[in-house]
Design a protein around this motif. Structure first.
Motif, PDB file in Angstrom:
ATOM      1  N   GLY A  11      12.529  51.939   8.555  1.00 35.15           N
ATOM      2  CA  GLY A  11      12.088  50.549   8.589  1.00 35.15           C
ATOM      3  C   GLY A  11      10.971  50.259   9.576  1.00 35.15           C
ATOM      4  O   GLY A  11      10.621  49.104   9.794  1.00 35.15           O
ATOM      5  N   SER A  12      10.365  51.307  10.145  1.00 36.81           N
ATOM      6  CA  SER A  12       9.311  51.066  11.145  1.00 36.81           C
ATOM      7  C   SER A  12       7.964  50.730  10.519  1.00 36.81           C
ATOM      8  O   SER A  12       7.101  50.164  11.175  1.00 36.81           O
ATOM      9  N   GLY A  13       7.776  51.097   9.252  1.00 40.01           N
ATOM     10  CA  GLY A  13       6.519  50.781   8.583  1.00 40.01           C
ATOM     11  C   GLY A  13       5.564  51.957   8.481  1.00 40.01           C
ATOM     12  O   GLY A  13       4.349  51.770   8.446  1.00 40.01           O
ATOM     13  N   LYS A  14       6.109  53.154   8.406  1.00 39.90           N
ATOM     14  CA  LYS A  14       5.259  54.348   8.281  1.00 39.90           C
ATOM     15  C   LYS A  14       4.374  54.276   7.043  1.00 39.90           C
ATOM     16  O   LYS A  14       3.197  54.635   7.100  1.00 39.90           O
ATOM     17  N   VAL A 129       5.033  55.352  14.798  1.00 37.23           N
ATOM     18  CA  VAL A 129       4.996  53.958  14.355  1.00 37.23           C
ATOM     19  C   VAL A 129       6.248  53.327  14.951  1.00 37.23           C
ATOM     20  O   VAL A 129       7.370  53.730  14.628  1.00 37.23           O
ATOM     21  N   ASP A 130       6.052  52.360  15.823  1.00 36.23           N
ATOM     22  CA  ASP A 130       7.157  51.840  16.627  1.00 36.23           C
ATOM     23  C   ASP A 130       7.434  50.369  16.374  1.00 36.23           C
ATOM     24  O   ASP A 130       6.496  49.562  16.270  1.00 36.23           O
ATOM     25  N   VAL A 131       8.717  50.059  16.250  1.00 36.99           N
ATOM     26  CA  VAL A 131       9.202  48.671  16.218  1.00 36.99           C
ATOM     27  C   VAL A 131      10.545  48.647  16.930  1.00 36.99           C
ATOM     28  O   VAL A 131      11.228  49.666  17.015  1.00 36.99           O
ATOM     29  N   PRO A 132      10.972  47.487  17.436  1.00 32.05           N
ATOM     30  CA  PRO A 132      12.302  47.377  18.036  1.00 32.05           C
ATOM     31  C   PRO A 132      13.392  47.640  17.000  1.00 32.05           C
ATOM     32  O   PRO A 132      13.200  47.419  15.796  1.00 32.05           O
ATOM     33  N   GLU A 133      14.549  48.110  17.465  1.00 27.59           N
ATOM     34  CA  GLU A 133      15.642  48.460  16.558  1.00 27.59           C
ATOM     35  C   GLU A 133      16.105  47.290  15.693  1.00 27.59           C
ATOM     36  O   GLU A 133      16.436  47.477  14.529  1.00 27.59           O
ATOM     37  N   ARG A 176       4.141  43.341  14.937  1.00 22.93           N
ATOM     38  CA  ARG A 176       3.429  42.082  14.763  1.00 22.93           C
ATOM     39  C   ARG A 176       2.899  41.974  13.335  1.00 22.93           C
ATOM     40  O   ARG A 176       3.420  42.586  12.429  1.00 22.93           O
ATOM     41  N   ASP A 177       1.828  41.213  13.129  1.00 19.06           N
ATOM     42  CA  ASP A 177       1.322  41.001  11.773  1.00 19.06           C
ATOM     43  C   ASP A 177       0.512  42.192  11.279  1.00 19.06           C
ATOM     44  O   ASP A 177       0.151  43.086  12.046  1.00 19.06           O
ATOM     45  N   GLN A 184      -5.173  48.628  14.801  1.00 24.34           N
ATOM     46  CA  GLN A 184      -4.767  49.828  15.539  1.00 24.34           C
ATOM     47  C   GLN A 184      -5.085  51.097  14.743  1.00 24.34           C
ATOM     48  O   GLN A 184      -5.536  52.101  15.303  1.00 24.34           O
ATOM     49  N   VAL A 185      -4.872  51.049  13.432  1.00 25.32           N
ATOM     50  CA  VAL A 185      -5.186  52.205  12.582  1.00 25.32           C
ATOM     51  C   VAL A 185      -6.685  52.489  12.636  1.00 25.32           C
ATOM     52  O   VAL A 185      -7.104  53.648  12.785  1.00 25.32           O
ATOM     53  N   GLU A 186      -7.497  51.454  12.538  1.00 26.45           N
ATOM     54  CA  GLU A 186      -8.957  51.648  12.542  1.00 26.45           C
ATOM     55  C   GLU A 186      -9.424  52.248  13.868  1.00 26.45           C
ATOM     56  O   GLU A 186     -10.312  53.107  13.889  1.00 26.45           O
ATOM     57  N   THR A 187      -8.825  51.810  14.971  1.00 22.97           N
ATOM     58  CA  THR A 187      -9.173  52.357  16.285  1.00 22.97           C
ATOM     59  C   THR A 187      -8.811  53.838  16.365  1.00 22.97           C
ATOM     60  O   THR A 187      -9.611  54.670  16.814  1.00 22.97           O
ATOM     61  N   LEU A 188      -7.608  54.176  15.929  1.00 25.32           N
ATOM     62  CA  LEU A 188      -7.179  55.576  15.953  1.00 25.32           C
ATOM     63  C   LEU A 188      -8.025  56.424  15.008  1.00 25.32           C
ATOM     64  O   LEU A 188      -8.347  57.576  15.325  1.00 25.32           O
TER      65      LEU A 188
END
Length: 195
Positions: A11-14, A129-133, A176-177, A184-188
């Motif tokens: 559920g982190s959004g990978k 890819v991180d989100v709170p539990e 977040r949104d 963040q993806v574009e920066t990486l």
């Protein structure tokens, strides 16, 4: 070729993150897709699973009932071990083949158990890819229609958030949104192109 390993808890959004990299022209090899392919109807792997667990593990079309299987393996560690010894070598072989065919400036290998099964040694950088539990529980429940107990069982089989973050070379905060995640993806992406 530079290989980025992407992982994160359930559920982190990978998938959201890898979709953004794909839009930037980067080749994605997804362990979940590879795992689905090796258990497609007619494969020797699926036949072995059906023999072991019984015909009820298949749906009416002869496909693996992943929810039934998940309920078994995340409550019975010995059954999970049996399944992993069957599928993991096949997944690794198919993954290596898929990675060898990539031609983008760098490539991404995404796997939910990248760290847990030691596949991080096969990549150059680990992106978490991180989100709170609490957000993991909410997203996975909404997506899969699974109970919080079954989602927690999966979370307990994965490394903790703290363990994952300790192994990260890079982190995307996906709490977040969608615009924040895409930025963040574009920066990486720019950093990986330089590497």
């Amino acid at each position: 070729m530079l290989t980025i390993g992407i992982t994160g808890g359930i559920g982190s959004g990978k998938s959201t993150v890898t979709d953004f990299f794909a839009q930037l022209g980067i080749a994605i090899v997804d362990a979940d897709i590879v795992a689905r392919n090796i258990v497609a109807p007619g494969t020797a792997c699926l036949e072995k699973i059906a023999l072991h667990f019984g015909p009820h593990i298949l749906d009416h079309n002869g496909h693996l009932n992943r929810r039934k299987l998940r309920d078994i393996i995340f409550t019975q560690p010995s059954e999970r071990a049996w399944l992993e010894q069957l599928t993991h070598p096949l997944i690794q072989e198919a993954t290596q083949h898929a990675l060898s065919l990539t031609t983008s400036p760098y490539r991404i290998y995404t796997a939910p158990l990248l760290l847990e099964v030691g596949q991080n040694t096969r990549v150059d950088r680990v992106l978490i890819v991180d989100v709170p539990e609490a957000l993991q529980l909410a997203r996975a429940g909404a997506r899969d229609g699974a109970t919080s107990e079954s989602i927690r069982a999966i979370m307990n089989s994965q490394w903790s958030r703290e363990q994952r973050l300790a192994k990260a070379d890079d982190i995307i905060d996906n709490s977040r949104d969608i615009t924040h995640t895409k930025t963040q993806v574009e920066t990486l992406h720019q950093q990986y192109l330089k590497l």
